[in-house]
Design a protein around this motif. Sequence first.
Motif, mmCIF file in Angstrom:
data_model
loop_
_atom_site.group_PDB
_atom_site.id
_atom_site.type_symbol
_atom_site.label_atom_id
_atom_site.label_comp_id
_atom_site.label_asym_id
_atom_site.label_seq_id
_atom_site.Cartn_x
_atom_site.Cartn_y
_atom_site.Cartn_z
ATOM 1 N N ALA D 256 38.816 33.737 37.482
ATOM 2 C CA ALA D 256 37.471 34.085 37.951
ATOM 3 C C ALA D 256 37.037 35.423 37.370
ATOM 4 N N GLY D 260 35.743 33.189 34.005
ATOM 5 C CA GLY D 260 34.465 32.778 34.597
ATOM 6 C C GLY D 260 34.711 31.902 35.804
ATOM 7 N N LEU D 261 33.904 32.144 36.837
ATOM 8 C CA LEU D 261 34.117 31.445 38.101
ATOM 9 C C LEU D 261 34.020 29.937 37.937
ATOM 10 N N GLN D 262 33.181 29.493 36.997
ATOM 11 C CA GLN D 262 32.951 28.046 36.882
ATOM 12 C C GLN D 262 34.217 27.275 36.531
ATOM 13 N N TYR D 263 35.225 27.993 35.985
ATOM 14 C CA TYR D 263 36.459 27.286 35.620
ATOM 15 C C TYR D 263 37.483 27.326 36.733
ATOM 16 N N ARG D 264 37.112 27.985 37.836
ATOM 17 C CA ARG D 264 38.093 28.238 38.877
ATOM 18 C C ARG D 264 38.762 26.960 39.391
#
Lengths: 247, 257, 364, 290, 328
Positions: D256, D260-264
Amino acid sequence: MVADSNLSIKGLRAGYGNLDILNGVDLDIPAGQFVALMGPNGAGKSTLLKTLYGMTTVKEGSIDWRGEDIAASKSRAILGEGISFVPQGRCNFPVMTVDENLQMAAYTIRDAKVKADRDYVYDLFPILKTRRSTLAGNMSGGEQQLLEVAMAVLQRPKVLLVDEPSVGLSPAAIGIVFDELLRLHADGMTILLVEQNTKKAMEVAQRAVILRLGKVIWDGTPEDITHDELGELFLTGKMRGELEAAH
Amino acid sequence: MNAHLPILEIKNLSKSYGAVKAVNDVSMHINRGEIAGLIGPNGSGKSTFFDCSTGLARPDTGKVVLDGQDITGWSLNRIAREGRMLRSFQKTVTFKALDVEENLIIAGQMFTFPTLASTFGLGKLSRSRIAALRERARELIKMAGLWDVRHQPAGNLSGGQQKLIQFASMLMPEPKLILLDEPMAGINPKIIERVVDTIQYANKSLGVSFLVIEHNIDVVTSICQRVVVLDQGAKLVEGLPHDIIQDQRVREAYLGG
Amino acid sequence: AETIKLGIVAPMSGPNARYGGFSMHGAELAVKDINDAGGINGMKIELFNADSQGTPVEGVSATRRLIDQDEVSFIIGDVSSSVTLAMQPVAEDAEVLLLNAASSNPKITYQAGVGGFKWTYRNYPTDENRALVVAKYAAEQRGFTKFAVLSVDSDYGRSAVTFTKKYLPDFKGEILSEDYYKEGEVDFRSVLAKIRDNGAQAIIMYGLADTTPIIARQILELGLAGKVTLIGNGEFNTEKTIKAAPKAMEGAIEAAAWLPQYDSPASKAFVEKFTAAYNEAPNNHAYVHWDTVNLLAQAIKEAGSADKEAVREALSKIKYKSPVGDVTFDDHNQARLPMILLQIENGKPSIKGAYTAEIQYPAN
Amino acid sequence: MFSTLLEQVVNGIVTGSVYAIVAVGMTMIFGVLRAINFAHGEYYMLGTFGAWFATDYLGLSYEASIVVGVLSTVVVAYVVGQLVMRRMVGAPAESGVLATLGVALILQNTVIFVFGGGYKFFSGGYIEPVSILGFTLAEQRIIILVVCLLVFVGLELMVTYSRLGMAMRAVSQNVECCGVVGIDVPQVVLRTFVLGAALAALSGVLTAPVNVSVYGGMGELITFKTLPIIIMGGLGNVRGTFVAAMILGIAESLVATYIGLQYRDTVGFATLILMLMWRPHGLFSTQARF
Amino acid sequence: MSLTDTAPQARRRDLRIPLAAILVVAALAAPFIGTRYVTHSLIIALIFMLPAHGLNLLVGYTGLLSLAQAAFFGIGAYTAGLLAVHYDTPFYVNLLAAGLVSGLLALPLGIPALRLRATSFVMCTLGFVIIGQAIAKNWISVTRGDMGLSGIPKPYFELGPLSFTVTGTTSFYYLALAVAALGTLAAWAIVRSPAGRNMVAIRENETLAESLGVPTWRYKLIVFMISAAFAGVGGSLYAHYLTVVSPLTFQMYYSTTMLIIVLGGGAGMISGTVFGSLLFVGLTEALRVAPEVRMIAYGFCLLVLVFWFKKGFAPLINRFWNAIGGSK
Ligand SMILES: Nc1ncnc2c1ncn2[C@@H]1O[C@H](COP(=O)(O)OP(=O)(O)OP(=O)(O)O)[C@@H](O)[C@H]1O
Ligand SMILES: Nc1ncnc2c1ncn2[C@@H]1O[C@H](COP(=O)(O)OP(=O)(O)OP(=O)(O)O)[C@@H](O)[C@H]1O
Ligand SMILES: [Mg+2]
Ligand SMILES: [Mg+2]
């Protein structure tokens, strides 16, 4: 302690689901008797033991033990009643050590003597002692067989149902196991032994019962029957005498 | 191939699990057309020896030569299919949900359909092959005395009956060599006689070689031309059956007095 | 008299039910009021609801059912854009009027009206309008130049940010970090710490209403309250949200289609009625569906009949007075909606004005 | 730079401990049933709802709401256990998947049906930030950490020494044999299941104050977070689960921060797959020879 | 015990051929019997039937419980969608491409995954779905991310003079029917071949199969690829029918749906899967009568399935089929 600890089976019809394997078995086993149960493969020997231990569906008949009918009871209750069972094939906890397996065997027994017993069975089967912290599943077939007998012995039963304990054992080990059975019997334990190793069985047992197609077809003392006759019975279900009579 | 060579030759095989030396530098061979026996006390390493020779387990060291070809490190199925060396398991295993006939047919398919592609065939050819296998299966079923239960799921059969299915499966294809791990365990005396006959028939008429692990000494002495004894993972002695059972060390280690 | 059959497609079950529930209630309320008032020219509205579970397949099945089984002539739905996109061709070939009230994917109206689908209308602001208004205000009134993106990972969040990027340069704004969160995400500490360290002045957040308070609380937790401002959309203005972390929400900027506190009799009445009926305060989804039913009702009134074709005509040239202002449709059947811009000032939303912007459609 | 890293690791551990409490229950249930419990997150949800109901409707204190949340879940779990789980003994994996999915649908949508789909706000708990090692945490998170440690020490002891613990392991290895040595399998299954559900609920109640919003569908995500953990930890392995949960927690917060949070959400399964390439049987698992 | 055994009143006429005929006619006439809604539901059933067949080969025959179907379904859908949108290729090209791409991608995914056993494998396959979604969301240049692909054109066939475009629900139904029929036939052929028997062997006991010369690894890999190809083909139909493909296509909900179809119909039985897909769609649509409690009811149906129809409906179908089979 109820006085009469005979095991008497009357008109037992049992099997798996709606399929009957035992059709009408009558058997009276006085307390402290050593019975060898024999018969061809698929005769229903294991089914009979499983039924005595509450692991099949009973349709008819009764199993009287200490004055009550245990035909409908569950395995745990039966175990509580002092009947132990060593099933055919593998029955241990493969990813527990030998030690833990013996501990599990004593699961229902709550007293401290168990600890002592464990050492006792270790003396009995030194192989197990050397393997005490090996995972049961990793041991050799024979070693596991020994372990399973040991587990039952640990439970200190009044009646021991043991299904083909000699399978996979070296002659020496077979010797040990059977000597142990004899010792237990001498201490007054009732033993119902299923064996394909008929020679051995006939040596140790007081009484031979032969099962075929789910029926008792012969019942007597080992002395009364020769090895060949036995084989004959397995195949045809008839004694040579009867065959001649038929002609 | 060169007939004088032994069919199977195992050189200095070792396998240990942690502290346990399950098999310790064992060498042995099986001659073409021979029925050899492998005995030894419980835990002496017989099954492990099988596992290592047939690709179920990887030997730590050692070499397995089958019919002149080094098959060390081959996978279990390749050894069976290409090496034509089959093995049975000590622990009774069957395809539980399938009936006896199917169990045997599966065993038969491996040589009848040599290539992966050929197994996807649906044509006349593959149908006739299957039919042939079914015939063969029925023969063996009769031999094992399983005729009445041949349409039962294997899992519903008795311990001994399942053991017999295993044995019969070994004979479905025509292998060069069969390794049997305690085929007689839990089989009743009369059927044992038949199994023995079958082994000898396969050996004489079909030229199949055998290596048999067995605790039933009578059987061992009656069928084996040569016996190897293991003890604590190492080779103890090797020789003719009746010499072996007289051998003092064997008596102590194995027969028990 | 004949009844007007109206279908609602919305996620009623599963995780997305938290939107569908409000949508349904909003519509129900509107229908009830209209019928109690004697219906539209004597015709009562009969409401059918169908579960889309927020997945295209289910959505289309629901639509089909409404059309063929229940024989509705008007459909409002769905919340999730990809479901709406899948519904469009179905409505089109059945010639049933599809009013969308909650999906923001620009494609929906790019391909509607002169763009293709004659039967699709959208009574919901596009992200473009939103993004522009917010960026402009944040830059010009508040003088922000350093931004961090923290938006929901959906077409709504993504496209809003895309449009923001389109306009930001005009205001000398730069984006320092860009993160998108999955629906239902609850842990923002890592991202917020990152934002704290990269020194952004404002967080561009086009997010989900239920996530705003979580982020607000964690802003508080990291001691960022007052140091960084939330700008964008995601029910910044509701009491609950502000109550969750007042210090963090202070000064937040939001562009909303509507807000409960909006000071107009119609809006206030709606909030009261809704709260009374369902003992929870209405949210945006509740409002837009309530409003869209009323919009449809007026169109039917003006058409003078419930005939689909006529209603469609009426809708195209309607001048509808919504609680927040006048609504008209452009040639892409996209509503020109006033976008309310508000800022949280000492715990209360204060409205900074309502903007309406024309949308530039991609040439095709 | 380093301080950020440290902070993120701490964040990871905090998140990890939430996962851990949920996951350990699931892994124990798997142990005795050989079934992946796709409904596990729902008990987390139930716990949270119970607590929310206690604070919002009954106006109880947060402490009391913890009790309410956990107990109400225990009741539900007991019923589910009696009607469904104990009947799963010896059933194939597929039916496990279906049954638990069914239970998940029922629990989730019943809650939605009763309380409405809309999200609620959880008030209560200790959300004031306290500052340690130069960065701040909500008190609640410290509570979570402590509880997590206690839970694990307790379970570790239970599984290795207590009767139930032994029985649980026995059941997970050979059901038939359990009958022979006199273990009441359905009972063991039931107890394990209720215990597992209770832990999930506890985790839910403890996190409610920091996660604020409460809605019917919230369980699903937790289930998905948990799945990779229990595999990594080696199914049925308590200690392993703890470690795996921490690994995942830390990995997530690092991703995160630096990616990037989108890959969390992908992290869990990505880590899992990578790990499985290297250790096909999980980080800590023993298994016997054929 | 199948009914034939307990039916000694011999020489009943074999009703199977007539019944089969009726079923075929019914399948062909369906669009004219029911409303468009019914036709639509049937199309959905047919679309899901394909991935379900694939899954059945894995779960039912090879004993590999997989949740990856949705991933391959999605890959197929995107492949077909992208081709159709960007290159406006004819339907059969998209369909084949979808099957091919999914099938081939299954190879690199299967090699690591199939080394795992039981639950680890299940989770790994579930991972593919989750990761697939992440890729669909973030590989924006290709997938358009969350915007998704929309406006996917109607399927058309380019056959020189007799080229045509499939417009309208009814004609799409026949297209789906044809594809599904071919799929069913293919699946049937596979399981009837000796390979099918080997697959079952692997399901029953992998090590034993190995020891009997079955190259289990290769079989598992091939079956995994085949099942993925089935899913891909289904995906291409999906894309063309819904005209939208979004990252939502990669969701566990679809994987479980397919699993429910397979197990509900009866794993390890082709007709089971066919029946299952109809059953599933029929059930979920029927439950729409009560939207509020729909999913609750659905949950209970799953439990009923697990506890009262352990083997799915396959045994019932068998019984019935044999029953009307008259006596030999
Ligand atoms: N689980 C089962 N379900 C159905 N039938 C069974 C089952 N187990 C055994 N049978 C049938 O019951 C019969 C007797 O089985 P059983 O195991 O009692 O034989 P057995 O006398 O023990 O033979 P063996 O000496 O080989 O062990 C067999 O014909 C077998 O087909
Ligand atoms: N996977 C394993 N892990 C640990 N120890 C093992 C493993 N496999 C085998 N062993 C040990 O290796 C020794 C040899 O085992 P093996 O099964 O080969 O004996 P065996 O000769 O077949 O005995 P039996 O006649 O009883 O079958 C045993 O003592 C066993 O405990
Ligand atoms: Mg037996
Ligand atoms: Mg051995």
